[in-house]
Every structure is written in structure tokens, then in C-alpha cells.
Design a protein around this motif. Structure first.
Motif, short mmCIF file in Angstrom:
data_model
loop_
_atom_site.label_atom_id
_atom_site.label_comp_id
_atom_site.label_asym_id
_atom_site.label_seq_id
_atom_site.Cartn_x
_atom_site.Cartn_y
_atom_site.Cartn_z
N THR A 6 -39.20 30.81 32.20
CA THR A 6 -39.72 31.56 33.35
C THR A 6 -38.65 32.48 33.95
O THR A 6 -37.60 32.70 33.33
CB THR A 6 -40.27 30.59 34.42
OG1 THR A 6 -39.19 29.76 34.89
CG2 THR A 6 -41.37 29.72 33.83
N ASP A 7 -38.92 33.00 35.14
CA ASP A 7 -38.16 34.18 35.60
C ASP A 7 -36.69 34.00 36.00
O ASP A 7 -35.98 35.02 36.11
CB ASP A 7 -38.94 34.95 36.67
CG ASP A 7 -39.12 34.21 37.99
OD1 ASP A 7 -38.44 33.19 38.21
OD2 ASP A 7 -39.95 34.67 38.80
N LYS A 75 -47.21 31.41 35.96
CA LYS A 75 -48.22 31.16 34.92
C LYS A 75 -48.39 32.32 33.95
O LYS A 75 -48.68 32.11 32.77
CB LYS A 75 -49.57 30.83 35.57
CG LYS A 75 -49.65 29.46 36.23
CD LYS A 75 -49.66 28.31 35.24
CE LYS A 75 -50.03 27.01 35.95
NZ LYS A 75 -49.64 25.80 35.18
N SER A 76 -48.24 33.55 34.42
CA SER A 76 -48.44 34.67 33.49
C SER A 76 -47.41 34.65 32.37
O SER A 76 -47.65 35.17 31.27
CB SER A 76 -48.38 36.01 34.24
OG SER A 76 -47.06 36.28 34.70
N ASN A 81 -44.60 33.96 26.65
CA ASN A 81 -43.92 33.10 25.67
C ASN A 81 -44.77 32.95 24.41
O ASN A 81 -44.25 32.93 23.30
CB ASN A 81 -43.65 31.70 26.27
CG ASN A 81 -42.41 31.64 27.14
OD1 ASN A 81 -41.38 31.10 26.76
ND2 ASN A 81 -42.48 32.21 28.34
N ALA A 82 -46.07 32.83 24.59
CA ALA A 82 -46.96 32.59 23.45
C ALA A 82 -47.07 33.81 22.54
O ALA A 82 -47.24 33.68 21.32
CB ALA A 82 -48.34 32.19 23.95
N ILE A 98 -46.01 41.89 30.03
CA ILE A 98 -46.35 40.79 30.95
C ILE A 98 -45.17 40.47 31.86
O ILE A 98 -45.33 40.27 33.07
CB ILE A 98 -46.78 39.55 30.15
CG1 ILE A 98 -48.12 39.80 29.46
CG2 ILE A 98 -46.87 38.32 31.07
CD1 ILE A 98 -48.53 38.71 28.49
N VAL A 99 -43.98 40.44 31.28
CA VAL A 99 -42.79 40.13 32.09
C VAL A 99 -42.55 41.21 33.14
O VAL A 99 -42.25 40.92 34.31
CB VAL A 99 -41.56 39.93 31.20
CG1 VAL A 99 -40.31 39.72 32.05
CG2 VAL A 99 -41.76 38.73 30.26
N LYS A 100 -42.70 42.47 32.74
CA LYS A 100 -42.51 43.57 33.69
C LYS A 100 -43.55 43.50 34.81
O LYS A 100 -43.24 43.77 35.98
CB LYS A 100 -42.60 44.92 32.98
CG LYS A 100 -41.52 45.15 31.92
CD LYS A 100 -40.14 45.19 32.49
CE LYS A 100 -39.09 45.53 31.43
NZ LYS A 100 -37.72 45.28 31.90
N ALA A 101 -44.79 43.15 34.46
CA ALA A 101 -45.84 43.01 35.48
C ALA A 101 -45.50 41.87 36.43
O ALA A 101 -45.74 41.95 37.64
CB ALA A 101 -47.19 42.77 34.81
#
Ligand code: SF4
Ligand code: SF4
Length: 123
Positions: A6-7, A75-76, A81-82, A98-101
């Protein structure tokens, strides 16, 4: 279920987890071309054997031991990761999007130093 990065990895990305993973399921490694541009590292959900070695190795508590234990604010990143796969530019782009969002959606977390960010995750 697999472990999830995670972040707090954002801004840390030190690969301590890669060094202890017995099945090499955390990517990109430093020797992979995607490493320089990846925002975080990712755990392949089907290759992870749930051994738990990466959790104490992470200096910023970025890794949760299941999707269920991953806080709602993170959760996003389960999906990121997947999706991520080295050598697959489309998968890399989708995961990074997704990470940037996530970064855009959580300026309050990004304003916290990585080492203190996990404490602010909540559940
Ligand atoms: S739990 Fe074990 S197998 Fe899964 S990513 Fe962490 S170190 Fe690798
Ligand atoms: S040990 Fe933690 S901060 Fe370092 S690369 Fe792995 S998940 Fe990211």
C-alpha cells in the motif's frame, strides 16, 4: 488471500521486501526495467505463498497480510497489485494509473511522511 503493498511504499520503494521474499513474487526488482518509473512495488497475488516474511522487513509498514486486512483507504491498491506484471506495458500502465488515482484521491495521506502514513490509514 495474498499480501498487499500500500501507499507508504510511495516515496520509500527500498526493495527490502524483495530481498526476503522466498518466491520472487514482488516486482519490479531493481534489476527490472520498470523499477525506475514504478511508483510502488507490487505483489503478484497468485505467486505469493503467504509466508509473511515481507511484513516485518518493510520499514514503513506498507504491507497488509490480506485483502480483508487492507484498510478501506487502500482498497484500490489491491487491484493494482493484482494487475501489475513486469514485461507487460499495458498491465504496468493500468496498475500505475490506479496508484496515481490513489495519490490524487488521498492528498491527506500523501502529505504525511511515508514512515508515518500507515498510522493514518484507519480501517
Ligand atoms: S508473504 Fe511471503 S511470498 Fe508473499 S510477498 Fe511476502 S515474502 Fe513474498
Ligand atoms: S519494503 Fe515496503 S517500502 Fe520497501 S519496497 Fe517493499 S513495500 Fe515498498
Amino acid at each position: 488471500m495474498p499480501f498487499v503493498i500500500t501507499d507508504p511504499c510511495i516515496g520509500t520503494k527500498d526493495t527490502a521486501c524483495v530481498d526476503v521474499c522466498p518466491v520472487d513474487c514482488i516486482h519490479p526488482r531493481k534489476d527490472e526495467p520498470e523499477f525506475e518509473t514504478a511508483t510502488i512495488l507490487y505483489i503478484h497475488p497468485e505467486e505469493c505463498i503467504d509466508c509473511g516474511a515481507c511484513v516485518p522487513a518493510c520499514p514503513v509498514a506498507a504491507i497488509y497480510d490480506s485483502v480483508d486486512s487492507t484498510p478501506s483507504s487502500q482498497k484500490s491498491l489491491v487491484e493494482a497489485n493484482a494487475i501489475f506484471r513486469v514485461g507487460d506495458p499495458d498491465a504496468v500502465m493500468r496498475a500505475e494509473t490506479i496508484v496515481k488515482a490513489h495519490e490524487s484521491a488521498h492528498p491527506e495521506l500523501m502529505a504525511i511522511p511515508p514512515a508515518e502514513r500507515a498510522a493514518a490509514h484507519g480501517k
